[in-house]
Structure formats: structure tokens, C-alpha cells
Design a protein around this motif. Structure first.
Motif, mmCIF file in Angstrom:
data_model
loop_
_atom_site.group_PDB
_atom_site.id
_atom_site.type_symbol
_atom_site.label_atom_id
_atom_site.label_comp_id
_atom_site.label_asym_id
_atom_site.label_seq_id
_atom_site.Cartn_x
_atom_site.Cartn_y
_atom_site.Cartn_z
ATOM 1 N N UNK A 2 -28.491 -34.430 50.738
ATOM 2 C CA UNK A 2 -27.590 -34.137 51.859
ATOM 3 C C UNK A 2 -26.286 -33.521 51.351
ATOM 4 N N UNK A 3 -26.412 -32.647 50.344
ATOM 5 C CA UNK A 3 -25.266 -31.940 49.789
ATOM 6 C C UNK A 3 -25.437 -30.441 50.040
ATOM 7 N N UNK A 4 -24.329 -29.715 50.018
ATOM 8 C CA UNK A 4 -24.408 -28.265 50.094
ATOM 9 C C UNK A 4 -24.776 -27.704 48.724
ATOM 10 N N UNK A 5 -25.210 -26.446 48.716
ATOM 11 C CA UNK A 5 -25.527 -25.797 47.441
ATOM 12 C C UNK A 5 -24.303 -25.767 46.534
ATOM 13 N N UNK A 6 -23.132 -25.558 47.112
ATOM 14 C CA UNK A 6 -21.915 -25.508 46.308
ATOM 15 C C UNK A 6 -21.616 -26.871 45.679
ATOM 16 N N UNK A 7 -21.829 -27.962 46.424
ATOM 17 C CA UNK A 7 -21.582 -29.296 45.879
ATOM 18 C C UNK A 7 -22.546 -29.596 44.736
ATOM 19 N N UNK A 8 -23.802 -29.196 44.902
ATOM 20 C CA UNK A 8 -24.758 -29.374 43.808
ATOM 21 C C UNK A 8 -24.315 -28.561 42.600
ATOM 22 N N UNK A 9 -23.836 -27.338 42.842
ATOM 23 C CA UNK A 9 -23.372 -26.506 41.742
ATOM 24 C C UNK A 9 -22.253 -27.151 40.953
ATOM 25 N N UNK A 10 -21.378 -27.887 41.631
ATOM 26 C CA UNK A 10 -20.296 -28.591 40.943
ATOM 27 C C UNK A 10 -20.861 -29.635 39.994
ATOM 28 N N UNK A 11 -21.882 -30.365 40.455
ATOM 29 C CA UNK A 11 -22.512 -31.364 39.595
ATOM 30 C C UNK A 11 -23.244 -30.703 38.422
ATOM 31 N N UNK A 12 -23.920 -29.597 38.678
ATOM 32 C CA UNK A 12 -24.631 -28.908 37.597
ATOM 33 C C UNK A 12 -23.653 -28.387 36.547
ATOM 34 N N UNK A 37 -20.395 -23.996 54.210
ATOM 35 C CA UNK A 37 -19.434 -23.982 53.110
ATOM 36 C C UNK A 37 -18.370 -22.910 53.312
ATOM 37 N N UNK A 38 -18.770 -21.819 53.928
ATOM 38 C CA UNK A 38 -17.840 -20.701 54.120
ATOM 39 C C UNK A 38 -18.122 -20.057 55.477
ATOM 40 N N UNK A 39 -17.055 -19.696 56.183
ATOM 41 C CA UNK A 39 -17.159 -19.031 57.480
ATOM 42 C C UNK A 39 -16.324 -17.761 57.415
ATOM 43 N N UNK A 40 -16.944 -16.620 57.717
ATOM 44 C CA UNK A 40 -16.266 -15.336 57.590
ATOM 45 C C UNK A 40 -16.425 -14.544 58.883
ATOM 46 N N UNK A 41 -15.308 -14.055 59.406
ATOM 47 C CA UNK A 41 -15.322 -13.163 60.566
ATOM 48 C C UNK A 41 -15.277 -11.716 60.081
ATOM 49 N N UNK A 46 -23.563 -15.522 46.283
ATOM 50 C CA UNK A 46 -24.911 -15.992 46.604
ATOM 51 C C UNK A 46 -25.018 -17.472 46.945
ATOM 52 N N UNK A 47 -24.024 -18.262 46.626
ATOM 53 C CA UNK A 47 -24.167 -19.711 46.744
ATOM 54 C C UNK A 47 -23.516 -20.252 48.017
ATOM 55 N N UNK A 48 -24.004 -21.391 48.459
ATOM 56 C CA UNK A 48 -23.409 -22.074 49.591
ATOM 57 C C UNK A 48 -23.919 -21.562 50.920
ATOM 58 N N UNK A 49 -23.781 -22.395 51.934
ATOM 59 C CA UNK A 49 -24.198 -22.033 53.290
ATOM 60 C C UNK A 49 -23.082 -21.235 53.963
ATOM 61 N N UNK A 50 -23.458 -20.095 54.520
ATOM 62 C CA UNK A 50 -22.492 -19.130 55.041
ATOM 63 C C UNK A 50 -22.733 -18.886 56.526
ATOM 64 N N UNK A 51 -21.650 -18.847 57.296
ATOM 65 C CA UNK A 51 -21.698 -18.420 58.690
ATOM 66 C C UNK A 51 -20.880 -17.149 58.817
ATOM 67 N N UNK A 52 -21.525 -16.077 59.296
ATOM 68 C CA UNK A 52 -20.844 -14.815 59.571
ATOM 69 C C UNK A 52 -20.640 -14.715 61.073
#
Length: 261
Positions: free
Chosen positions: A16-26, A119-123, A174-180
Motif C-alpha cells: 500500500x505504498x506509492x512507487x516513489x515511496x518504494x523507491x526511497x526504500x530501495x 504522487x504528482x498532479x500537473x495541470x 517515469x516514477x510515481x502515480x501521476x494525474x494530468x
């Protein structure tokens, strides 16, 4: 080496972690350096590079061995967290496309806006003076407050919108969940539906014609398919008072005016 392999997003789904959070652990385990797996991780068989059909590279992780290392950092599996999210790596889908107010979760302590746990939201927005005419594009990162914009001497609104999306994807990485969040249904349809079909037909539309602005469309599809996190799109009604859409619009218009010279 025998075993199963997982993307970073799939590893995150188990905890139940984001890809970015897993990346921090890696990274803390010495398995990752920036966006790439470390040389030691590859040498030890903990990570390997995979390739999309278009040649774009990304890294996958030895599920069992990396899971054991993550457990050593105190991570425990979430209930039912065994597989990848419904929209896995490289997927692009629409979210909130009805045009209503965007669904919003709690605002984090840093004040950033992260609807639906992204993880990130971009307009994004594009503009062409005269259409065609001097053209500008812009993106606004709602999570960090960063912005980007640029222009060209001659183009169309659609070119501006496409360039805004391409540059936003490059910014997000490429990493993390993104909303455009975009006010162009044309761009959202290309990203979530049309581009894949055009490629399947040898980059031809249903009428047999070559799609407009093909090079930019191809760049966008490559960027989307290289993403390890999910990519969602939300349609925003333009000029309707949305703070971030209005800011992107203002930046795109300024870039178009600057390109006019």
C-alpha cells in the motif's frame, strides 16, 4: 535467476505504498541510484533492465529477494496487497472526465494538492494566437509549485496542448502515480485511446490518413509507456475558475506572446 519480477509500482501495491515511496526504500538499501537500479543491484541479480516494444528501458525487481530486504526495513504487506494495481506500468486512463469538480483527498502537511493519492498532479494548457499563429505551452505542478513553459513562432492550439503534455511528462519522469489535468479532450483522447490504435494501424487513422502532429504524439506515447507508475487524466473545464488551469493558461499565453516577437 529463477523467481518472479515486479515493477516498482507492483512492489508498492503489496505494501500500500506509492512507487516513489518504494523507491526511497530501495535507495536506502543501496539498490537504486536516481531513476536507475544500482550497479550492485544488477550484478547481484536483484534488478534487471527490461525493454518496452519501442525500445524504452526500465527496471524490474526480483520479487522474492527484494521483498525480503524490504521486510528487513520493517515493511509489512497490506491486507490483500499481493499484485499490481488495476492500471499498471505504462497505462494511461481517464479520471473524473465528466468535467465536474475534481475529487480531492486530504491536503498533506506541506500544503500540496494530491487528488486521489497521486504522487504528482500537473495541470497543462496550450495556446495559439490566431490559431494558427504564435503558440505557447505550459504546465503547472500542483504538488511542488514548479512551472514550465515555452513557445514557437507558428503553430495551433492542438500543438500547444500536445507540447504541454509532452513536457509535463518529461518533468514528471517515469516514477510515481501521476494525474494530468487538462482542458483539452483532444489531448486526453490521444493519450488514453487514439495513439495506441494509430500505432497498431501503422500510424494511420481510421480514414487512412497520417495523424496530425505525429512526432509529438509519438513522443507522448513513448513517455507514457516508459512510466512505472500509473498515469491518469482528468478533464478540466477551461476558463472556469480552476486555479491551476488558469495559471497554466496564463503562462501558455505569455509564451505565445513572447514567441510572436
Amino acid at each position: 535467476m529463477a523467481g518472479t519480477w515486479s515493477t516498482q509500482t507492483e512492489l508498492g501495491a503489496a505494501y500500500a505504498l506509492t512507487a516513489r515511496q518504494v523507491g526511497t526504500h530501495l535507495a536506502a538499501l543501496g539498490l537504486k541510484e536516481g531513476a536507475r537500479a544500482s550497479e550492485d543491484a544488477v550484478t547481484d541479480g536483484l534488478a534487471r533492465e527490461a525493454t518496452l516494444r519501442d525500445g524504452t528501458g526500465f527496471f524490474v525487481w526480483h520479487t522474492e529477494r527484494v521483498t525480503a530486504l524490504l521486510a528487513g526495513r520493517g515493511l509489512t504487506r497490506a491486507p490483500g496487497g499481493a499484485g499490481a494495481p488495476a492500471a499498471g506500468r505504462g497505462a494511461a486512463r481517464t479520471a473524473g472526465a465528466s468535467g465536474g469538480a475534481p475529487a480531492r483527498g486530504a491536503v498533506p502537511a506541506d500544503g500540496a494538492t494530491r487528488p486521489n493519492g497521486h504522487d504528482r498532479v500537473v495541470a497543462t494548457d496550450g495556446s495559439a494566437l490566431g490559431n494558427p499563429g504564435p503558440t505557447g505551452w505550459a504546465w503547472v505542478d500542483q504538488t511542488t509549485g514548479e512551472t514550465g513553459s515555452g513557445g514557437l513562432a507558428h503553430g495551433t492550439n492542438n500543438i500547444g496542448e500536445l507540447l504541454a503534455l509532452r513536457e509535463a511528462l518529461r518533468h514528471a519522469g517515469p516514477e510515481g502515480d501521476l494525474l494530468v489535468r487538462a482542458d483539452s479532450q483532444y489531448v486526453i483522447n490521444i493519450a488514453t485511446r487514439w495513439a495506441v490504435g494509430w500505432r497498431r494501424r501503422g500510424w494511420r487513422k481510421g480514414d487512412g490518413k497520417v495523424p496530425e502532429n505525429l512526432e509529438i504524439v509519438q513522443d507522448i506515447l513513448v513517455a507514457l509507456e516508459a512510466r512505472e507508475g500509473r498515469t491518469d487524466f482528468e478533464w478540466v473545464r477551461g476558463h472556469a475558475g480552476d486555479e491551476h488551469n488558469e495559471r497554466a493558461d496564463a503562462l501558455a499565453n505569455a509564451a505565445a506572446r513572447a514567441a510572436r516577437g
